[in-house]
Design a protein around this motif. Structure first.
Motif, short mmCIF file in Angstrom:
data_model
loop_
_atom_site.label_atom_id
_atom_site.label_comp_id
_atom_site.label_asym_id
_atom_site.label_seq_id
_atom_site.Cartn_x
_atom_site.Cartn_y
_atom_site.Cartn_z
N ASP A 30 2.42 -5.15 -15.61
CA ASP A 30 1.19 -5.49 -16.31
C ASP A 30 1.43 -6.54 -17.38
OD1 ASP A 30 -0.26 -3.81 -14.73
OD2 ASP A 30 -0.25 -2.15 -16.16
N SER A 31 2.55 -6.45 -18.08
CA SER A 31 2.77 -7.40 -19.17
C SER A 31 3.19 -8.78 -18.67
CB SER A 31 3.84 -6.84 -20.14
OG SER A 31 5.07 -6.72 -19.47
N VAL A 32 3.79 -8.84 -17.50
CA VAL A 32 4.26 -10.11 -16.98
C VAL A 32 3.24 -10.70 -16.00
CG1 VAL A 32 6.12 -11.25 -15.69
CG2 VAL A 32 6.66 -9.45 -17.31
N GLY A 33 2.34 -9.93 -15.52
CA GLY A 33 1.37 -10.39 -14.55
C GLY A 33 1.58 -9.69 -13.23
N GLU A 34 2.27 -10.31 -12.32
CA GLU A 34 2.49 -9.74 -11.00
C GLU A 34 3.77 -8.91 -10.92
OE1 GLU A 34 0.42 -9.89 -8.34
OE2 GLU A 34 -1.00 -10.97 -9.57
N GLY A 35 4.63 -8.98 -11.92
CA GLY A 35 5.90 -8.28 -11.83
C GLY A 35 6.93 -9.12 -11.09
N LEU A 36 8.11 -8.59 -10.97
CA LEU A 36 9.20 -9.36 -10.38
C LEU A 36 9.34 -9.13 -8.88
CD1 LEU A 36 11.86 -8.81 -13.16
CD2 LEU A 36 10.35 -10.77 -12.83
N ALA A 37 8.82 -8.05 -8.37
CA ALA A 37 8.97 -7.76 -6.94
C ALA A 37 8.04 -8.66 -6.13
CB ALA A 37 8.65 -6.30 -6.67
N PRO A 38 8.52 -9.14 -4.98
CA PRO A 38 7.66 -9.98 -4.13
C PRO A 38 6.58 -9.13 -3.46
CG PRO A 38 9.74 -9.56 -3.04
CD PRO A 38 9.86 -8.97 -4.42
N PRO A 39 5.52 -9.77 -3.00
CA PRO A 39 4.51 -9.04 -2.24
C PRO A 39 5.13 -8.35 -1.03
CG PRO A 39 3.73 -11.22 -2.80
CD PRO A 39 5.17 -11.17 -3.18
N GLU A 40 4.51 -7.27 -0.60
CA GLU A 40 5.02 -6.48 0.52
C GLU A 40 4.23 -6.77 1.79
OE1 GLU A 40 4.56 -2.40 -0.59
OE2 GLU A 40 6.05 -2.52 -2.18
N VAL A 41 4.93 -6.68 2.91
CA VAL A 41 4.29 -6.75 4.22
C VAL A 41 4.05 -5.31 4.65
CG1 VAL A 41 4.55 -7.44 6.63
CG2 VAL A 41 5.50 -8.90 4.81
N ARG A 42 2.78 -4.96 4.84
CA ARG A 42 2.43 -3.63 5.34
C ARG A 42 1.92 -3.78 6.77
NH1 ARG A 42 -0.55 -1.23 0.49
NH2 ARG A 42 1.19 -0.88 -0.90
N LEU A 43 2.68 -3.24 7.69
CA LEU A 43 2.31 -3.37 9.10
C LEU A 43 1.13 -2.47 9.44
CD1 LEU A 43 5.82 -3.36 10.84
CD2 LEU A 43 4.43 -5.32 10.14
N THR A 44 0.23 -2.99 10.25
CA THR A 44 -0.84 -2.19 10.82
C THR A 44 -0.24 -1.41 11.99
OG1 THR A 44 -1.43 -3.89 12.41
CG2 THR A 44 -2.55 -3.98 10.24
N GLU A 45 -1.03 -0.57 12.63
CA GLU A 45 -0.55 0.14 13.81
C GLU A 45 -0.16 -0.86 14.90
OE1 GLU A 45 0.17 3.42 14.14
OE2 GLU A 45 -0.24 3.42 11.98
N ILE A 46 -0.92 -1.93 15.01
CA ILE A 46 -0.61 -2.98 15.99
C ILE A 46 0.69 -3.70 15.60
CG2 ILE A 46 -1.43 -5.19 16.92
CD1 ILE A 46 -4.30 -3.89 16.52
N GLY A 47 0.86 -3.97 14.32
CA GLY A 47 2.09 -4.59 13.84
C GLY A 47 3.30 -3.72 14.07
N LYS A 48 3.12 -2.40 13.98
CA LYS A 48 4.24 -1.48 14.25
C LYS A 48 4.64 -1.52 15.71
CE LYS A 48 3.05 1.61 10.45
NZ LYS A 48 2.43 2.89 10.07
N ILE A 49 3.66 -1.65 16.59
CA ILE A 49 3.97 -1.80 18.02
C ILE A 49 4.75 -3.10 18.23
CG2 ILE A 49 2.96 -2.23 20.31
CD1 ILE A 49 0.62 -0.37 19.44
N ALA A 50 4.29 -4.18 17.61
CA ALA A 50 4.97 -5.47 17.75
C ALA A 50 6.41 -5.39 17.25
CB ALA A 50 4.20 -6.56 17.00
N GLU A 51 6.61 -4.76 16.10
CA GLU A 51 7.97 -4.63 15.56
C GLU A 51 8.86 -3.81 16.49
OE1 GLU A 51 9.91 -3.90 11.26
OE2 GLU A 51 8.64 -2.25 11.96
N GLU A 52 8.32 -2.70 16.97
CA GLU A 52 9.09 -1.85 17.88
C GLU A 52 9.51 -2.63 19.14
OE1 GLU A 52 8.38 2.52 19.67
OE2 GLU A 52 6.82 1.06 20.19
N GLN A 53 8.58 -3.36 19.73
CA GLN A 53 8.89 -4.12 20.94
C GLN A 53 9.85 -5.27 20.66
OE1 GLN A 53 8.17 -3.02 24.04
NE2 GLN A 53 7.48 -1.28 22.80
N LEU A 54 9.72 -5.88 19.50
CA LEU A 54 10.63 -6.96 19.11
C LEU A 54 12.06 -6.44 19.04
CD1 LEU A 54 11.04 -9.89 18.11
CD2 LEU A 54 10.66 -9.01 15.80
N LEU A 55 12.25 -5.31 18.38
CA LEU A 55 13.59 -4.77 18.21
C LEU A 55 14.15 -4.21 19.52
CD1 LEU A 55 13.14 -3.16 14.68
CD2 LEU A 55 14.18 -5.36 15.27
N LEU A 56 13.28 -3.74 20.41
CA LEU A 56 13.74 -3.24 21.71
C LEU A 56 14.23 -4.36 22.64
CD1 LEU A 56 11.15 -0.40 22.46
CD2 LEU A 56 13.62 -0.14 22.03
#
Length: 182
Positions: free
Chosen positions: A54-80
């Motif tokens: 709050d004091s710095v604005g956005e903080g030091l951590a980068p934005p996060e990628v949150r996978l949708t259910e479809i994105g989870k399927i894509a990640e699973e197939q990519l790694l397979l």
């Protein structure tokens, strides 16, 4: 009847895309629909982190990628894909809302059998992912017809692509936050 625009070839002429090496691939969703993930401000669970954020604005951590259910399927197939192709390593990737960036490494197969091309691997990924997304979520055409492929030529080029993958969610978040979409 209007003619379709001619597509410019994205591949290097006379290059063997089954040869050992590193490749940077971008795969886009059909009509650039944002169905794979959301890029969100990071969650801070520690009270001290909230205070800093709050004091710095956005903080030091980068934005996060949150996978949708479809994105989870894509990640699973990519790694397979590594199980399907013994000469393939998925070195680095990011699943953005409407596209995926991948660094894939191909090793030589020793001549025992024909090596799959980058195109073969991408087609397998798109086919398997699309089939599961249609079965589970009723999604018709999942990906654009083609993809962008870049042959990584040396260590410097590799580092540029790796940095691009890391920074892509950060750039996406701030670009869309400015437009009120973040």
């Amino acid at each position: 009847m209007s003619e379709l625009p001619k597509r410019k070839p994205t591949r290097l002429k006379h290059f063997d895309y089954s040869s050992a090496g590193a490749y940077f691939v971008t795969i886009c969703t059909q009509d650039r629909k944002r169905v794979l993930s959301e890029i969100v401000r990071p969650n801070f669970t520690d009270a001290n982190e909230i205070l800093v954020a709050d004091s710095v604005g956005e903080g030091l951590a980068p934005p996060e990628v949150r996978l949708t259910e479809i994105g989870k399927i894509a990640e699973e197939q990519l790694l397979l894909l590594e199980n399907r192709y013994s000469n393939l390593t998925i070195d680095n990737y990011v699943i953005m809302p409407d596209h995926i960036h991948i660094i894939m490494l191909l090793r030589g197969t020793g001549g025992a059998s024909p090596s799959p091309t980058v195109h073969d691997i991408v087609c397998t990924f798109k086919s398997l992912t699309s089939r599961l997304c249609k079965q589970r979520h009723g999604i018709g055409k999942m990906f654009q017809r083609s993809c962008a492929e870049h042959v990584i030529r040396d260590q410097k080029d590799y580092e540029i692509r790796r940095k691009y993958i890391y920074e892509n969610p950060i750039k996406w978040y701030y670009k869309n936050a400015e437009n009120g979409e973040g």
